[in-house]
Design a protein around this motif. Structure first.
Motif, PDB file in Angstrom:
ATOM      1  N   VAL A 308       0.919  -1.146   0.040  1.00 59.49           N
ATOM      2  CA  VAL A 308      -0.066   0.114  -0.059  1.00 59.49           C
ATOM      3  C   VAL A 308       0.851   1.293  -0.109  1.00 59.49           C
ATOM      4  CG1 VAL A 308      -1.814  -0.949   0.964  1.00 59.49           C
ATOM      5  CG2 VAL A 308      -0.242  -0.133   2.450  1.00 59.49           C
ATOM      6  N   PHE A 309       0.230   2.184  -0.664  1.00 57.95           N
ATOM      7  CA  PHE A 309       1.004   3.632  -0.488  1.00 57.95           C
ATOM      8  C   PHE A 309       0.905   4.152   0.671  1.00 57.95           C
ATOM      9  CE2 PHE A 309       0.615   8.175  -2.254  1.00 57.95           C
ATOM     10  CZ  PHE A 309       2.133   8.394  -2.295  1.00 57.95           C
ATOM     11  N   THR A 310       2.072   4.865   0.982  1.00 54.30           N
ATOM     12  CA  THR A 310       2.067   5.541   2.655  1.00 54.30           C
ATOM     13  C   THR A 310       1.602   7.068   2.476  1.00 54.30           C
ATOM     14  OG1 THR A 310       4.354   6.482   2.264  1.00 54.30           O
ATOM     15  CG2 THR A 310       4.177   4.337   3.521  1.00 54.30           C
ATOM     16  N   GLY A 311       1.409   7.708   1.208  1.00 49.63           N
ATOM     17  CA  GLY A 311       1.216   8.706   1.097  1.00 49.63           C
ATOM     18  C   GLY A 311       2.437   9.776   0.967  1.00 49.63           C
ATOM     19  N   SER A 312       3.608   9.372   1.456  1.00 52.91           N
ATOM     20  CA  SER A 312       4.860  10.181   1.352  1.00 52.91           C
ATOM     21  C   SER A 312       5.740  10.112   0.306  1.00 52.91           C
ATOM     22  CB  SER A 312       5.588   9.872   2.627  1.00 52.91           C
ATOM     23  OG  SER A 312       4.794  10.055   3.679  1.00 52.91           O
ATOM     24  N   PHE A 313       6.666  10.929   0.001  1.00 54.19           N
ATOM     25  CA  PHE A 313       7.805  10.943  -1.018  1.00 54.19           C
ATOM     26  C   PHE A 313       8.993  11.114  -0.764  1.00 54.19           C
ATOM     27  CE2 PHE A 313       3.422  12.125  -2.662  1.00 54.19           C
ATOM     28  CZ  PHE A 313       3.524  11.453  -3.729  1.00 54.19           C
ATOM     29  N   ALA A 314      10.077  10.313  -1.307  1.00 57.19           N
ATOM     30  CA  ALA A 314      11.241  10.460  -1.192  1.00 57.19           C
ATOM     31  C   ALA A 314      12.070  11.111  -2.343  1.00 57.19           C
ATOM     32  CB  ALA A 314      11.836   9.196  -0.725  1.00 57.19           C
ATOM     33  N   ILE A 315      13.352  11.583  -2.063  1.00 63.26           N
ATOM     34  CA  ILE A 315      13.945  12.365  -3.061  1.00 63.26           C
ATOM     35  C   ILE A 315      15.316  11.275  -3.416  1.00 63.26           C
ATOM     36  CG2 ILE A 315      15.098  14.462  -3.834  1.00 63.26           C
ATOM     37  CD1 ILE A 315      12.121  14.966  -2.874  1.00 63.26           C
ATOM     38  N   ASN A 316      15.333  11.020  -4.802  1.00 68.63           N
ATOM     39  CA  ASN A 316      16.527  10.427  -5.294  1.00 68.63           C
ATOM     40  C   ASN A 316      17.698  11.166  -5.346  1.00 68.63           C
ATOM     41  OD1 ASN A 316      18.374   9.100  -6.554  1.00 68.63           O
ATOM     42  ND2 ASN A 316      16.613   8.144  -8.310  1.00 68.63           N
ATOM     43  N   PRO A 317      18.693  10.775  -4.535  1.00 65.54           N
ATOM     44  CA  PRO A 317      19.897  11.711  -4.440  1.00 65.54           C
ATOM     45  C   PRO A 317      20.486  11.889  -5.716  1.00 65.54           C
ATOM     46  CG  PRO A 317      20.234   9.703  -3.494  1.00 65.54           C
ATOM     47  CD  PRO A 317      18.713   9.554  -3.933  1.00 65.54           C
ATOM     48  N   VAL A 318      20.542  10.892  -6.663  1.00 64.62           N
ATOM     49  CA  VAL A 318      21.387  11.456  -7.910  1.00 64.62           C
ATOM     50  C   VAL A 318      20.514  12.127  -8.991  1.00 64.62           C
ATOM     51  CG1 VAL A 318      22.550   9.393  -7.919  1.00 64.62           C
ATOM     52  CG2 VAL A 318      20.396   9.159  -8.738  1.00 64.62           C
ATOM     53  N   ASN A 319      19.246  12.346  -9.040  1.00 61.87           N
ATOM     54  CA  ASN A 319      18.542  13.197  -9.945  1.00 61.87           C
ATOM     55  C   ASN A 319      17.404  13.956  -9.229  1.00 61.87           C
ATOM     56  OD1 ASN A 319      16.741  11.465  -9.377  1.00 61.87           O
ATOM     57  ND2 ASN A 319      16.808  10.373 -11.322  1.00 61.87           N
ATOM     58  N   ASN A 320      17.471  14.060  -7.842  1.00 63.07           N
ATOM     59  CA  ASN A 320      16.473  14.887  -7.356  1.00 63.07           C
ATOM     60  C   ASN A 320      14.777  14.501  -7.764  1.00 63.07           C
ATOM     61  OD1 ASN A 320      18.218  16.128  -5.432  1.00 63.07           O
ATOM     62  ND2 ASN A 320      18.827  17.263  -7.144  1.00 63.07           N
ATOM     63  N   GLU A 321      14.819  13.365  -8.293  1.00 59.85           N
ATOM     64  CA  GLU A 321      13.235  13.184  -8.772  1.00 59.85           C
ATOM     65  C   GLU A 321      12.675  12.910  -7.465  1.00 59.85           C
ATOM     66  OE1 GLU A 321      12.655  10.337 -11.640  1.00 59.85           O
ATOM     67  OE2 GLU A 321      13.677  11.634 -13.098  1.00 59.85           O
ATOM     68  N   LYS A 322      11.169  12.864  -7.474  1.00 61.15           N
ATOM     69  CA  LYS A 322      10.365  12.540  -6.208  1.00 61.15           C
ATOM     70  C   LYS A 322       9.684  11.454  -6.457  1.00 61.15           C
ATOM     71  CE  LYS A 322       6.205  14.608  -4.870  1.00 61.15           C
ATOM     72  NZ  LYS A 322       5.279  15.972  -4.856  1.00 61.15           N
ATOM     73  N   VAL A 323       9.806  10.380  -5.610  1.00 62.42           N
ATOM     74  CA  VAL A 323       9.181   8.955  -5.801  1.00 62.42           C
ATOM     75  C   VAL A 323       8.324   8.611  -4.776  1.00 62.42           C
ATOM     76  CG1 VAL A 323      10.854   8.087  -7.267  1.00 62.42           C
ATOM     77  CG2 VAL A 323      11.134   7.991  -5.118  1.00 62.42           C
ATOM     78  N   SER A 324       7.382   7.913  -5.147  1.00 64.05           N
ATOM     79  CA  SER A 324       6.438   7.513  -3.965  1.00 64.05           C
ATOM     80  C   SER A 324       6.858   6.418  -3.080  1.00 64.05           C
ATOM     81  CB  SER A 324       4.978   6.943  -4.475  1.00 64.05           C
ATOM     82  OG  SER A 324       5.423   6.027  -5.482  1.00 64.05           O
ATOM     83  N   ILE A 325       6.550   6.326  -1.900  1.00 66.35           N
ATOM     84  CA  ILE A 325       6.955   5.459  -0.863  1.00 66.35           C
ATOM     85  C   ILE A 325       5.924   4.461  -0.355  1.00 66.35           C
ATOM     86  CG2 ILE A 325       8.031   5.130   1.688  1.00 66.35           C
ATOM     87  CD1 ILE A 325       8.947   7.750   1.328  1.00 66.35           C
ATOM     88  N   TRP A 326       6.089   3.260  -0.414  1.00 62.39           N
ATOM     89  CA  TRP A 326       5.100   2.331  -0.215  1.00 62.39           C
ATOM     90  C   TRP A 326       5.619   1.321   0.854  1.00 62.39           C
ATOM     91  CZ3 TRP A 326       0.904   1.045  -3.998  1.00 62.39           C
ATOM     92  CH2 TRP A 326       0.818   2.145  -4.877  1.00 62.39           C
ATOM     93  N   VAL A 327       4.506   0.538   1.668  1.00 60.75           N
ATOM     94  CA  VAL A 327       4.839  -0.411   2.360  1.00 60.75           C
ATOM     95  C   VAL A 327       4.458  -1.883   1.664  1.00 60.75           C
ATOM     96  CG1 VAL A 327       4.249  -1.440   4.553  1.00 60.75           C
ATOM     97  CG2 VAL A 327       4.332   0.970   4.392  1.00 60.75           C
ATOM     98  N   ALA A 328       5.442  -2.735   1.853  1.00 60.65           N
ATOM     99  CA  ALA A 328       4.899  -4.034   1.019  1.00 60.65           C
ATOM    100  C   ALA A 328       5.688  -4.976   1.640  1.00 60.65           C
ATOM    101  CB  ALA A 328       5.333  -4.076  -0.360  1.00 60.65           C
ATOM    102  N   ASP A 329       5.239  -6.482   1.747  1.00 64.63           N
ATOM    103  CA  ASP A 329       5.814  -7.415   2.816  1.00 64.63           C
ATOM    104  C   ASP A 329       6.789  -8.277   1.826  1.00 64.63           C
ATOM    105  OD1 ASP A 329       4.036  -9.023   1.380  1.00 64.63           O
ATOM    106  OD2 ASP A 329       2.908  -9.725   3.034  1.00 64.63           O
ATOM    107  N   TYR A 330       6.971  -7.887   0.644  1.00 60.41           N
ATOM    108  CA  TYR A 330       8.103  -8.396  -0.123  1.00 60.41           C
ATOM    109  C   TYR A 330       9.413  -8.082   0.203  1.00 60.41           C
ATOM    110  CZ  TYR A 330       8.779  -5.158  -4.087  1.00 60.41           C
ATOM    111  OH  TYR A 330       8.984  -3.917  -4.769  1.00 60.41           O
TER     112      TYR A 330
END
Length: 918
Positions: A308-330
């Motif tokens: 499931v999606f947490t609603g938050s985002f992280a910033i990729n340190p190499v290109n400053n792109e914004k990516v979604s953060i999920w929780v998953a049991d894999y």
RNA sequence: GCCUGGAUGGCGGAAUUGGUAGACGCGCCGGACUCAAAAUCCGGUUCCUUCGGGAGUGAGGGUUCGACCCCCUCUCCAGGUACCA
């Protein structure tokens, strides 16, 4: 010394010589002998109530042959035996019958020892050990204290496999597909206080040590995979709207530009913080669901990814792109950092998840193989290649890009190179009665600090730098080691061995043992039911109720054989210097990832502690293969009674099985079919021996019917020691016949020696040549552990001796010496009857005389175009021209070449002449 | 899925460096001994054959004078391991 009998009465002969060996201590190993030492060890047995199994017999016969051979070669051999006697089956038997486990253990050991003696092993019984013996347990506990002191033992409240049926916790290794290894009961997750050993701290050493080991390659590889070292980088992703950052581990920093989302494991500490208000309900529900999921469900074949999606985002340190953060049991909390960067373009799992969740997929690595064929890179492409869509790193190769990205991240303090292992710390406690108690007392913080402050107290020796603690009901408990002068900490006698159901061991119910007054000056203790003695040296303490797993005792038993009775030390350093570690260790391959890894870990700690002078415990290792039951033929019928061919069955079919006699089936091509209806294929295979299948072969019965010598010989004749091989009871007739023939060849009807055996040197040249060939072959074959061909060669030699008019007693004696390691009883008996003094086991191994092996003539095999066209006896001195000339005159050769031109001739002296013609 | 092993007569297996495939044993077949049976001993036993030979080591291809053995592809069996980022 010999038995008074004209027949091969193996029962009397074997009993007689076993008694002789016992009384004369023939196989006693001598400490500090001038002779070079050779220490042979087989994995010791668990003395189960079922008694010796045929597998034990084969397992111990192979090293026994080696031991007897090495002894004859002039080595001071040590072949010991002992008992891995703690363990669950004994405890369960005790629960069922109300008999004390110690009594059950003693009885079982008694049976096992008798059975082993009846097979006639050259064991030094004076060094026998028993892991449940307090004198042994003392040192198991002492080693634990070393681990404790070195910070390698800690307590952790962690989810473990709880088996309600067995009433105990199991190690990961003891759980197979969600069921207990023993008994196949379902297991579930439960949090309990556990002792854990930091084997991961030795992961690198355990890998490094491999290079000096003479082990089967496959076993080394198995351990390597189990330890599972991987190299990569930990990378910091900053989080939008949070101070904290998210740390992930990846082996592929070169794919950083392909990150399109992030995943946290459901247990990740940041999961709650990162969940936005809107997503809270969904994430919470998912976490609850994941926690409930047993690993059985996680490993189920349908590996559909959920998350499931947490609603938050992280910033990729190499290109400053914004990516979604999920929780998953894999994503597993127990590996790496418990969080990952997802690169669906280049990881199958991420790809699958991204497809399901409709997340973007980006290509950042070009598959060069596809490219060279003019094809597109197929995603997901998990291999290496050329970096693309990766900003300044584009066009770099994976490996180069990886290095460069790590360097750049390090300079910006956004990441660093990192090594991870699959190996987990070792869950080292069990909630059982029949195991070693932990030599630990739980005390209050105040009391602990007092003990630490007292430099003279006997507790100092094993105090760790950092206290081991655990919290219960808001109170912190401190682990105080039991001082050496108080070891062993013995198990209390109890009425019931029943688990008390809370998950704790039965020991938790024994209050007189559990709750004590502890003297901080002396280490003495008293039950708290007694009044507290005077003085403030007495503090209240609670003993640890967990016990150690069965592995504990077997982690170091090989050291104890060298000095089994020492009460002052685990092993006298001088004896450690003399015996060291086993020169040869044999046991099942199933122990590679457990016993053999655990023992290596403990040994390395003991090496560091200066207890052993050898860096590794088992420099040479061999596995013996399992013996399967006899071949079984099975016919299948469907519900309506129609016969079904074995190969046309579907997984879901409900079929009745019927066992067939060998006479009801026949071979057709590569299949076995029903004689009465050859269109029906039957299943033909050997199965693992098991009580439930009813195909267990009992060694006692074999020894009774055929004797120990025949049994030993047959076990070795079955095939190479390392192979898995099916049993076939009929086959023992062959080796039994061989021994009876040998007997009759030497002992006549009137009990005298066969008159065809002459005094003096061997005068029959042919016999002498075969004898020396046999010495050579048998010596080499024993060295290579090819015992099956040793038996063959002995048979060939005997067959020849039986045929010739006469030969010398000397030859007969050498024959017996060659036979002795395999069939020692008959060898001793006949040796004695041939006038041998003392025991054949004290004689020196025969050496072959190379001059006897050369022949005047050799056989040359003739070939035309590689096809066999006769053979030729020529003098060893014959030169190439002569051989060629004679060969061409041969009729069969002529027939094959008469219409062809000879192109060339290939001559291998003494072996072959191949005429190439067309 | 991945990583290891392995596949040779009816059966267990042998062939050690690429050089006679099937040693040795079981089983089976025939014979001797015996009133008979067991035990023992002798002979035979990969398949096909027109008795000259031909085929043959899981399948197909390759290297070589010559391949159970080395190389490639595949099938099956056994063991280990499996969301390890």
């Amino acid at each position: 010394m010999s038995v008074d009998s004209k027949d091969y009465n193996f029962g009397d002969i074997e009993a007689n010589w076993q008694k002789f060996w016992d009384e004369n201590k023939t196989f006693q190993a001598e400490d500090y002998s001038e002779k070079p030492k050779y220490y042979i060890l087989s994995m010791y047995p668990y003395p189960s109530g079922e008694g010796l199994h045929i597998g034990h017999a084969i397992n111990y016969t192979a090293p026994d042959i080696l031991a007897r051979y090495k002894k004859a070669q002039g080595f001071n051999t040590l072949q010991p035996m002992g008992w891995d006697a703690f363990g669950l089956p004994t405890e369960q038997y005790a629960i069922k019958t109300g008999t004390h486990p110690r009594l059950v253990t003693e009885r079982n050991i008694e049976t096992f020892r008798d059975q082993l003696k009846k097979v006639g092993f050259a064991i030094d019984w004076d060094r026998e050990i028993n892991t449940t013996d307090p004198g042994y347990m003392k040192w198991t506990q002492w080693i634990f204290l070393h681990l404790f002191k070195r910070g390698l033992a800690y307590v952790s409240d962690q989810p473990v496999w709880w088996c309600p049926e067995l009433g105990t916790v199991l190690a990961n290794e003891e759980v197979i597909d969600g069921l207990s290894e023993r008994g196949n009961h379902p297991v579930e997750r439960r949090k309990l206080r556990q002792w854990v050993l930091k084997i991961t701290g030795y992961a690198e050493r355990l890998l490094e040590g491999h290079k000096d080991l003479q082990w089967p390659d496959s076993s080394i590889r198995l351990q390597k995979n189990w330890i599972g070292r991987s190299t990569g980088a930990e990378v910091e992703f900053s989080l939008e709207g949070h101070k904290e950052s998210l740390r992930i581990y990846t082996t592929r920093p070169d794919t950083l530009f392909g990150v399109t989302y992030m995943v946290l494991s459901p247990e990740h500490p940041l999961a709650d913080q990162l969940t936005t208000e809107e997503q809270k309900v969904v994430v919470e529900a998912y976490k609850v669901e994941a926690a409930k999921k047993s690993d059985l469900e996680r490993t189920e074949l349908a590996k559909e990814k959920t998350g499931v999606f947490t609603g938050s985002f992280a910033i990729n340190p190499v290109n400053n792109e914004k990516v979604s953060i999920w929780v998953a049991d894999y994503v597993l909390m127990s590996y790496g950092t418990g969080a990952i960067m997802a690169v669906p373009g280049h990881d199958e799992r991420d790809y699958e998840f991204a497809k399901d969740m409709k997340l973007p997929i980006v290509k950042v690595i070009e598959d060069k193989v596809a490219q060279s064929k003019g094809e597109e890179t197929q995603l997901p492409y998990p291999g290496k290649g050329t970096m693309v869509n990766s900003g300044e790193y584009s066009d770099l190769e994976s490996d180069a890009g990886k290095t460069k990205i790590i360097e750049d991240l390090e300079s910006k303090q956004l990441g660093e190179a990192s090594v991870q292992y699959k190996l987990r710390d070792w869950l080292f406690s069990r909630q059982r009665y029949w195991g070693e108690p932990f030599p630990v007392t739980w005390v209050s913080q105040e009391d602990y600090e007092r003990v630490v402050g007292n430099a003279d107290s006997p507790f100092q020796e094993f105090l760790p730098e950092e206290a081991v603690t655990f919290e219960a009901e808001g109170k912190l408990h401190f682990a105080l080691p039991v001082p050496k002068n108080q070891l062993p900490l013995e198990l209390p006698d109890v009425e019931s061995y029943q688990p008390i159901g809370t998950g704790e061991s039965p020991l938790a119910g024994v209050s007189d043992w559990l709750e004590i007054w502890l003297n901080t000056e002396t280490g003495d203790s008293l039950p708290q039911s007694a009044p507290k003695p005077d003085g403030d040296n007495w503090i209240p303490g609670t003993r640890e109720t967990n016990t150690m797993p069965q592995w504990a005792g077997s982690c170091w038993y090989y050291l104890r054989y060298c000095d089994s009775d020492n009460t002052e030390a685990l092993i006298d350093p001088k004896l450690d210097q003399y015996w060291g570690v086993p020169d040869f260790y044999i046991g099942g391959a199933e122990h590679v990832n457990l016993h053999l890894l655990y023992a290596r870990f403990w040994h390395q700690v003991l090496f560091d502690a200066g207890v052993s002078s050898c860096p590794e415990p088992f420099p040479k290792l061999v596995h013996q293969g399992m013996i399967l039951g006899e071949m079984e033929y099975t016919l299948f019928e469907d519900a309506d009674g129609n016969l079904v061919s074995a190969n046309s069955m579907e997984d879901g079919d409900e079929l009745n099985k019927r066992s067939l006699e060998e006479s009801e089936v026949e071979k057709s091509g590569s299949d076995w079919v029903l004689k009465s209806n050859p269109s029906i294929k039957v299943d033909a295979r050997s199965h693992k021996m098991s009580k439930s299948r009813g195909n267990v072969v009992n060694p006692d019965q074999l020894i009774k019917s055929y004797g120990a010598d025949s049994t030993r010989l047959f076990l070795m004749f079955l095939g190479p020691i390392e192979d898995m091989k099916p049993w076939n009871t009929q086959g023992i007739e062959g080796v039994s016949r061989f021994l009876r023939r040998l007997w009759k060849e030497i002992v006549t009807e009137d009990r005298s020696i066969n008159p065809k055996l002459t005094d003096g040197e061997e005068s029959n040249q042919e016999v002498d040549k075969l004898l020396h060939e046999s010495i050579k072959k048998i010596t080499e074959d024993i060295e290579r552990l090819n015992f099956n061909t040793v038996v063959s060669q002995l048979m060939i030699l005997l067959n020849h001796l039986v045929k010739v008019e006469s030969y010398s007693k000397k030859t007969a004696r050498i024959f017996l010496q060659l036979l002795n390691p395999l069939a020692p009883h008959i060898a001793e008996e006949l040796w004695n009857r041939l006038g041998g003094k003392d025991s054949i086991s004290k004689t020196t191994w025969p050496e072959f005389d190379a001059s006897k092996l050369v022949a005047d003539e050799v056989k040359i095999v003739l070939q035309v175009n590689g096809k066999h066209r006769g053979e030729l006896m020529v003098s060893v001195k014959a030169n190439r021209e002569e051989v060629e000339k004679t060969a061409l005159k041969q009729e069969r050769v002529q027939n094959s070449i008469h219409d062809k031109t000879i192109r060339k001739m290939i001559y291998v002296p003494g072996k072959i002449l191949n005429i190439v013609a067309n």
